[in-house]
Design a protein around this motif. Structure first.
Motif, PDB file in Angstrom:
ATOM      1  N   MET A   1      18.305  -6.143 -34.691  1.00 15.73           N
ATOM      2  CA  MET A   1      19.253  -5.033 -34.561  1.00 15.73           C
ATOM      3  C   MET A   1      18.671  -3.961 -33.662  1.00 15.73           C
ATOM      4  N   ALA A   2      19.552  -3.156 -33.070  1.00 16.63           N
ATOM      5  CA  ALA A   2      19.078  -2.096 -32.201  1.00 16.63           C
ATOM      6  C   ALA A   2      18.429  -1.014 -33.040  1.00 16.63           C
ATOM      7  N   SER A   3      17.263  -0.626 -32.651  1.00 13.83           N
ATOM      8  CA  SER A   3      16.531   0.378 -33.414  1.00 13.83           C
ATOM      9  C   SER A   3      16.618   1.720 -32.734  1.00 13.83           C
ATOM     10  N   LEU A   4      17.151   2.701 -33.425  1.00 10.01           N
ATOM     11  CA  LEU A   4      17.287   4.040 -32.860  1.00 10.01           C
ATOM     12  C   LEU A   4      16.665   5.054 -33.797  1.00 10.01           C
ATOM     13  N   SER A   5      15.797   5.876 -33.286  1.00 13.45           N
ATOM     14  CA  SER A   5      15.230   6.964 -34.074  1.00 13.45           C
ATOM     15  C   SER A   5      15.820   8.265 -33.596  1.00 13.45           C
ATOM     16  N   CYS A   6      16.681   8.846 -34.424  1.00 15.66           N
ATOM     17  CA  CYS A   6      17.350  10.091 -34.057  1.00 15.66           C
ATOM     18  C   CYS A   6      16.715  11.221 -34.840  1.00 15.66           C
ATOM     19  N   GLN A   7      15.921  12.036 -34.182  1.00 16.63           N
ATOM     20  CA  GLN A   7      15.141  13.050 -34.867  1.00 16.63           C
ATOM     21  C   GLN A   7      15.717  14.436 -34.626  1.00 16.63           C
ATOM     22  N   PHE A   8      16.190  15.079 -35.698  1.00 16.08           N
ATOM     23  CA  PHE A   8      16.632  16.461 -35.629  1.00 16.08           C
ATOM     24  C   PHE A   8      15.413  17.317 -35.902  1.00 16.08           C
ATOM     25  N   HIS A   9      14.799  17.849 -34.843  1.00 12.29           N
ATOM     26  CA  HIS A   9      13.516  18.512 -34.970  1.00 12.29           C
ATOM     27  C   HIS A   9      13.677  19.834 -35.701  1.00 12.29           C
ATOM     28  N   SER A  10      13.155  19.926 -36.900  1.00  5.93           N
ATOM     29  CA  SER A  10      13.323  21.100 -37.742  1.00  5.93           C
ATOM     30  C   SER A  10      12.161  22.057 -37.538  1.00  5.93           C
TER      31      SER A  10
ATOM     32  N   LEU B   1      27.385  10.527 -31.549  1.00  5.10           N
ATOM     33  CA  LEU B   1      27.623   9.083 -31.619  1.00  5.10           C
ATOM     34  C   LEU B   1      27.811   8.495 -30.225  1.00  5.10           C
ATOM     35  N   LEU B   2      28.508   9.232 -29.361  1.00  7.42           N
ATOM     36  CA  LEU B   2      28.680   8.771 -27.981  1.00  7.42           C
ATOM     37  C   LEU B   2      27.327   8.704 -27.274  1.00  7.42           C
ATOM     38  N   ALA B   3      26.493   9.714 -27.482  1.00  6.23           N
ATOM     39  CA  ALA B   3      25.167   9.739 -26.861  1.00  6.23           C
ATOM     40  C   ALA B   3      24.317   8.562 -27.318  1.00  6.23           C
ATOM     41  N   ILE B   4      24.368   8.260 -28.603  1.00  4.66           N
ATOM     42  CA  ILE B   4      23.590   7.147 -29.142  1.00  4.66           C
ATOM     43  C   ILE B   4      24.009   5.828 -28.495  1.00  4.66           C
ATOM     44  N   ARG B   5      25.321   5.649 -28.362  1.00  2.00           N
ATOM     45  CA  ARG B   5      25.812   4.392 -27.793  1.00  2.00           C
ATOM     46  C   ARG B   5      25.495   4.269 -26.306  1.00  2.00           C
ATOM     47  N   LYS B   6      25.557   5.373 -25.587  1.00  3.33           N
ATOM     48  CA  LYS B   6      25.353   5.327 -24.146  1.00  3.33           C
ATOM     49  C   LYS B   6      23.885   5.213 -23.758  1.00  3.33           C
ATOM     50  N   VAL B   7      23.003   5.845 -24.524  1.00  2.00           N
ATOM     51  CA  VAL B   7      21.595   5.882 -24.120  1.00  2.00           C
ATOM     52  C   VAL B   7      20.956   4.502 -24.172  1.00  2.00           C
TER      53      VAL B   7
ATOM     54  N   LYS C   1      29.518   6.164 -41.267  1.00  2.00           N
ATOM     55  CA  LYS C   1      30.916   5.776 -41.072  1.00  2.00           C
ATOM     56  C   LYS C   1      31.163   5.106 -39.725  1.00  2.00           C
ATOM     57  N   ALA C   2      30.235   5.274 -38.788  1.00  2.00           N
ATOM     58  CA  ALA C   2      30.446   4.766 -37.425  1.00  2.00           C
ATOM     59  C   ALA C   2      30.300   3.250 -37.368  1.00  2.00           C
ATOM     60  N   ARG C   3      31.076   2.638 -36.514  1.00  3.57           N
ATOM     61  CA  ARG C   3      30.996   1.197 -36.306  1.00  3.57           C
ATOM     62  C   ARG C   3      29.824   0.880 -35.374  1.00  3.57           C
ATOM     63  N   GLY C   4      29.043  -0.117 -35.736  1.00  2.00           N
ATOM     64  CA  GLY C   4      27.968  -0.573 -34.867  1.00  2.00           C
ATOM     65  C   GLY C   4      26.647   0.151 -35.022  1.00  2.00           C
ATOM     66  N   MET C   5      26.525   1.003 -36.029  1.00  2.00           N
ATOM     67  CA  MET C   5      25.247   1.662 -36.275  1.00  2.00           C
ATOM     68  C   MET C   5      25.117   1.965 -37.762  1.00  2.00           C
TER      69      MET C   5
ATOM     70  N   ALA D   1      15.757   4.564 -28.944  1.00  2.00           N
ATOM     71  CA  ALA D   1      16.496   3.360 -29.310  1.00  2.00           C
ATOM     72  C   ALA D   1      15.945   2.133 -28.611  1.00  2.00           C
ATOM     73  N   GLN D   2      15.931   1.036 -29.317  1.00  2.00           N
ATOM     74  CA  GLN D   2      15.536  -0.245 -28.748  1.00  2.00           C
ATOM     75  C   GLN D   2      16.647  -1.245 -29.011  1.00  2.00           C
ATOM     76  N   PRO D   3      17.464  -1.601 -27.996  1.00  2.00           N
ATOM     77  CA  PRO D   3      18.623  -2.449 -28.231  1.00  2.00           C
ATOM     78  C   PRO D   3      18.239  -3.865 -28.647  1.00  2.00           C
ATOM     79  N   THR D   4      18.927  -4.352 -29.651  1.00  2.00           N
ATOM     80  CA  THR D   4      18.835  -5.759 -30.028  1.00  2.00           C
ATOM     81  C   THR D   4      20.255  -6.264 -30.215  1.00  2.00           C
ATOM     82  N   GLN D   5      20.503  -7.184 -31.099  1.00  2.00           N
ATOM     83  CA  GLN D   5      21.782  -7.881 -31.110  1.00  2.00           C
ATOM     84  C   GLN D   5      22.834  -7.256 -32.018  1.00  2.00           C
ATOM     85  N   ASN D   6      22.439  -6.562 -33.082  1.00  5.50           N
ATOM     86  CA  ASN D   6      23.433  -6.107 -34.035  1.00  5.50           C
ATOM     87  C   ASN D   6      23.542  -4.581 -34.056  1.00  5.50           C
TER      88      ASN D   6
END
Length: 279
Positions: free
Chosen positions: A1-10, A259-265, A59-63, A31-36
């Protein structure tokens, strides 16, 4: 699966409790794209923006949410903290190595990155761009994740070719960093387009007339506790006034852009500045 680390820097720079506060917000994603599905790890997950991101990604599809990092509520289920009907069975962890993860580490693992920060110097962007080109690394630097804010900026640019008078009126709940990043961005967009605005009103020394940015663009900042974050751009010509307004009432407005940023990057191999490139 695609691995994405989304860090909200506090850190002291993060606007994590109120979208109207003008402290700098920072989000780092890799993010590291894989198959799912794209797996998302959220840093600062118990803050307001982080909780909204957990719900949106779930709630998002594909993540999917794969991890939650914060210094509060360690060990508790992030789903419960976010008020979701069912627990996500993902405990909150306090892992500084993830919080302090750098872009160079992301590159070593072939990951992609998203950086969300409203105010960033262009020389910093240039340096990061050169690094990404050498590493063939995809990075999206987004001064804003609000799609509504981007649409307002685009509409303002179009209007600027037809009107010579323009003023920005904004309202914020806190008087930090005014004029706001949004007002500065709009003024930058409208400047260097071949005209000087408000030529008929040279009263730049009158404080009540607001601060002048760029090529004569006036900005008026209103601060009232509890007022929604709002930006209005007024244009005028002979016999008419054209106004564009955008209000922010909740941090949820940032989630479609995130969500758009995650998918595009995932598909990038270089640095792209501005989410508007994908809208």
């Amino acid at each position: 699966m695609a691995s994405l680390s989304c860090q909200f820097h506090s850190t002291s720079l993060l606007n994590s409790k109120n979208v109207n506060r003008r402290r700098k917000r920072f989000i780092f994603c890799s993010a590291q794209p894989t198959q799912n599905n794209i797996k998302v790890v959220i840093n600062g997950a118990t803050k307001e923006i982080g909780r909204a991101a957990v719900v949106a990604v779930t709630k998002a599809r594909g993540m999917e949410v794969a991890g939650a990092v914060d210094t509060c509520h360690v060990g508790e289920d992030i789903g419960k903290i976010c008020g979701m009907e069912e627990p996500l069975e993902i405990p909150i962890i306090n892992d500084l190595t993830m919080i302090l993860g750098s872009i160079s580490q992301a590159t070593a693992f072939g990951m992609k990155s998203v950086v969300y920060v409203p105010q960033i110097k262009l020389d910093t962007v240039a340096a990061l761009s050169a690094f990404c080109d050498k590493a063939s690394m995809g990075v999206l630097v987004a001064p804003t994740l609000s799609i509504g804010s981007i649409l307002l900026q685009q509409a303002a640019i179009s209007a600027s070719f037809h009107y010579s008078n323009v003023e920005i009126v904004e309202s914020r709940a806190n008087a930090n960093d005014l004029p706001s990043a949004d007002a500065n961005q709009i003024a930058n967009n409208l400047s260097n387009l071949g005209q000087i605005y408000n030529r008929e009103d040279p009263s730049t020394d009158v404080l009540a007339r607001g601060q002048v940015l760029g090529d004569g663009i006036r900005v008026h900042s209103m601060v009232l506790p509890g007022i929604p974050s709002s930006t209005t751009v007024h244009f005028s010509g002979p016999g008419e006034v054209y106004s564009i307004k955008h209000d922010i009432t909740d941090v949820k407005c940032l989630m479609p852009g995130l969500l758009l940023a995650i998918r595009k990057v995932v598909r990038l191999k270089n640095l792209v500045y501005g989410l508007e490139k994908f809208i």
